[in-house]
Design a protein around this motif. Structure first.
Motif, short mmCIF file in Angstrom:
data_model
loop_
_atom_site.label_atom_id
_atom_site.label_comp_id
_atom_site.label_asym_id
_atom_site.label_seq_id
_atom_site.Cartn_x
_atom_site.Cartn_y
_atom_site.Cartn_z
N LYS A 120 -42.87 66.32 8.73
CA LYS A 120 -42.00 66.06 7.57
C LYS A 120 -41.07 64.89 7.81
CE LYS A 120 -42.02 70.75 5.82
NZ LYS A 120 -41.27 71.96 5.57
N ARG A 121 -40.52 64.80 9.02
CA ARG A 121 -39.53 63.77 9.32
C ARG A 121 -40.10 62.53 10.00
NH1 ARG A 121 -35.47 68.24 11.45
NH2 ARG A 121 -34.57 68.82 9.44
N GLY A 176 -46.20 72.52 10.71
CA GLY A 176 -45.22 71.47 10.49
C GLY A 176 -45.08 70.48 11.63
N ASP A 183 -42.91 65.73 14.33
CA ASP A 183 -42.47 66.44 13.13
C ASP A 183 -43.13 65.76 11.93
OD1 ASP A 183 -41.02 67.25 10.80
OD2 ASP A 183 -39.29 67.74 12.05
#
Length: 193
Positions: A112-113, A90, A110
């Motif tokens: 995902k973000r 991740g 990150d």
């Protein structure tokens, strides 16, 4: 200072070339991430490199970031090297540096973000894969002796993903501290890459 001078000054501390292509594979093998040249950039290295995520079949998935210099070395994102995936895939850890070896810093992207976080001073060498510290980082720093004769050294630390140092790798308190990592891992029967 010109970007070529920054690379030349940093090369003594970095074991891989800052302007070369550093790559890592994700734990599941589905992705790889690379630091790649991105053009000439400016005198501080802004725009000269990019970190790119690739799919397993080699296609570009996305450009994570383009290098950008900042005078605060914890915010500097130029002189990129050493991308490493976290155990769960991740996050991508990477290092940045300026002209001085003591300005190296580890950052975490990150996936995902799409957010970057400064982790700690130093260069990310590896991620622990086995043992009680799975997921922790092995980070090399540049330090100066508090002795009358002065001088510097490059110790290696087992480091929590938050940036908190857990312990210095035994025998790494010298100019080539990274050479102590493999014997220490072998003695503990742990693995890291």
């Amino acid at each position: 200072m010109r970007w070529s001078a920054v690379v030349a000054c940093s090369a003594l501390f970095l074991s891989s070339a800052v302007n070369g292509q550093d790559s890592a594979k994700s734990p599941d093998g589905g992705y790889s991430v690379s630091v790649v040249p991105n053009g000439e950039g400016d005198e501080n290295g802004s725009g000269a490199q990019a970190i790119v995520l690739y799919g397993a079949r080699g296609g570009v998935q996305r450009r994570l970031l383009v290098s950008r210099w900042n005078g605060d070395y914890s915010r500097n994102l130029a002189g990129l090297s050493r991308p490493l995936f976290s155990l769960d895939g991740g996050y991508v850890y990477f290092s940045s540096t300026d002209a001085s070896p003591n300005s190296a810093y580890v950052h975490r992207f990150d996936l995902k973000r799409n957010a970057i976080k400064a982790v700690c001073p130093g260069l990310a060498l590896r991620v622990m894969r086995t043992g009680p510290y799975r997921g922790y980082l092995i980070v090399q720093t540049h330090r100066y002796w508090d002795r009358p004769e002065g001088g510097s050294y490059n110790p290696v630390f087992l480091t929590h993903p938050s940036g908190r140092k857990i312990m210095m790798v035994p025998g790494s308190d010298n100019d080539e501290g990274e050479l102590a990592v493999d014997p220490w891992l072998a003695k503990m029967n742990w693995r890291a890459w």
